[in-house]
Design a protein around this motif. Structure first.
Motif, mmCIF file in Angstrom:
data_model
loop_
_atom_site.group_PDB
_atom_site.id
_atom_site.type_symbol
_atom_site.label_atom_id
_atom_site.label_comp_id
_atom_site.label_asym_id
_atom_site.label_seq_id
_atom_site.Cartn_x
_atom_site.Cartn_y
_atom_site.Cartn_z
ATOM 1 N N MET A 8 0.828 -1.175 0.000
ATOM 2 C CA MET A 8 0.000 0.000 0.000
ATOM 3 C C MET A 8 0.884 1.254 0.000
ATOM 4 O O MET A 8 1.863 1.327 0.727
ATOM 5 C CB MET A 8 -0.911 0.005 1.223
ATOM 6 C CG MET A 8 -1.809 1.192 1.283
ATOM 7 S SD MET A 8 -3.210 0.884 2.344
ATOM 8 C CE MET A 8 -2.764 1.840 3.756
ATOM 9 N N GLU A 30 1.834 5.059 0.870
ATOM 10 C CA GLU A 30 1.573 6.016 1.938
ATOM 11 C C GLU A 30 2.292 7.318 1.612
ATOM 12 O O GLU A 30 3.510 7.325 1.398
ATOM 13 C CB GLU A 30 2.085 5.443 3.268
ATOM 14 C CG GLU A 30 1.867 6.342 4.444
ATOM 15 C CD GLU A 30 2.470 5.750 5.712
ATOM 16 O OE1 GLU A 30 2.792 6.533 6.612
ATOM 17 O OE2 GLU A 30 2.614 4.510 5.796
ATOM 18 N N ARG A 31 1.552 8.400 1.560
ATOM 19 C CA ARG A 31 2.115 9.711 1.232
ATOM 20 C C ARG A 31 2.877 10.279 2.422
ATOM 21 O O ARG A 31 2.391 10.238 3.557
ATOM 22 C CB ARG A 31 0.991 10.659 0.834
ATOM 23 C CG ARG A 31 1.470 12.024 0.424
ATOM 24 C CD ARG A 31 0.319 12.849 -0.137
ATOM 25 N NE ARG A 31 0.832 14.122 -0.622
ATOM 26 C CZ ARG A 31 0.409 15.295 -0.188
ATOM 27 N NH1 ARG A 31 -0.564 15.351 0.699
ATOM 28 N NH2 ARG A 31 0.932 16.395 -0.657
ATOM 29 N N SER A 62 3.956 14.499 -4.204
ATOM 30 C CA SER A 62 4.225 14.200 -2.795
ATOM 31 C C SER A 62 5.687 14.458 -2.466
ATOM 32 O O SER A 62 6.566 14.247 -3.304
ATOM 33 C CB SER A 62 3.913 12.729 -2.501
ATOM 34 O OG SER A 62 2.558 12.448 -2.751
ATOM 35 N N ARG A 117 5.975 6.206 0.729
ATOM 36 C CA ARG A 117 6.473 5.009 1.413
ATOM 37 C C ARG A 117 5.731 3.808 0.841
ATOM 38 O O ARG A 117 4.509 3.813 0.725
ATOM 39 C CB ARG A 117 6.226 5.111 2.912
ATOM 40 C CG ARG A 117 6.747 3.914 3.670
ATOM 41 C CD ARG A 117 6.619 4.121 5.152
ATOM 42 N NE ARG A 117 6.935 2.874 5.839
ATOM 43 C CZ ARG A 117 7.010 2.742 7.143
ATOM 44 N NH1 ARG A 117 6.793 3.779 7.918
ATOM 45 N NH2 ARG A 117 7.290 1.591 7.671
ATOM 46 N N TYR A 118 6.496 2.794 0.477
ATOM 47 C CA TYR A 118 5.933 1.554 -0.027
ATOM 48 C C TYR A 118 6.635 0.418 0.706
ATOM 49 O O TYR A 118 7.819 0.159 0.473
ATOM 50 C CB TYR A 118 6.137 1.433 -1.539
ATOM 51 C CG TYR A 118 5.541 0.174 -2.121
ATOM 52 C CD1 TYR A 118 4.171 0.042 -2.272
ATOM 53 C CD2 TYR A 118 6.348 -0.896 -2.494
ATOM 54 C CE1 TYR A 118 3.609 -1.107 -2.787
ATOM 55 C CE2 TYR A 118 5.808 -2.051 -3.009
ATOM 56 C CZ TYR A 118 4.438 -2.156 -3.162
ATOM 57 O OH TYR A 118 3.885 -3.297 -3.673
#
Length: 128
Positions: A1, A3-4, A18, A22-23
């Motif tokens: 998922m 995540e900014r 952004s 994060r991945y």
């Protein structure tokens, strides 16, 4: 998922991008230039811009749960390769062994005509 990563201030928001994403255990940080909190490029020449760019990089990394010591790959764009030795000194100032993999490239221009350096990074994120 995905995540900014957001920092305050977020000078990137108006441009629909952004600060970072994060991945999993990886953090991808957008290019960080020598801009102060007001979004304007700092005065004082290449070294001042480079130090500000690294400070901005540090802030974005920390906002994403990482740090300068966790950077595995960095790409540094400069508008004049005659500043190569300054880049080496900035790397020595902000990174430590094992130094991250690195690409440095001279580009015709960056997003702001006053900008002379921009740094993007990929870092590891350590989960507790």
């Amino acid at each position: 998922m995905l995540e900014r990563v957001v920092t305050e201030p977020d000078n990137y928001a108006p441009f629909l991008l952004s600060q970072g994403i994060r991945y999993g255990n990886l953090l991808f940080i957008s290019g960080q230039a020598g801009a102060a909190d007001d979004g304007r490029i700092v005065e004082g020449g290449f070294r001042a811009q480079g130090e500000q760019a690294f400070a901005n990089l540090r802030r974005a990394l920390e906002a994403g749960g990482s740090s300068l010591k966790d950077v595995v790959k960095v790409t540094i764009f400069v508008t004049d390769m005659s500043h190569f030795e300054d880049v080496v000194e900035l790397r020595r100032q902000f990174f430590s062994e094992p130094y991250p993999a690195d690409t440095i490239a001279e580009v015709k221009a960056l997003y702001d005509p006053a900008a002379m350096i921009e740094i993007e990074a990929i870092a590891a994120v350590h989960t507790p």
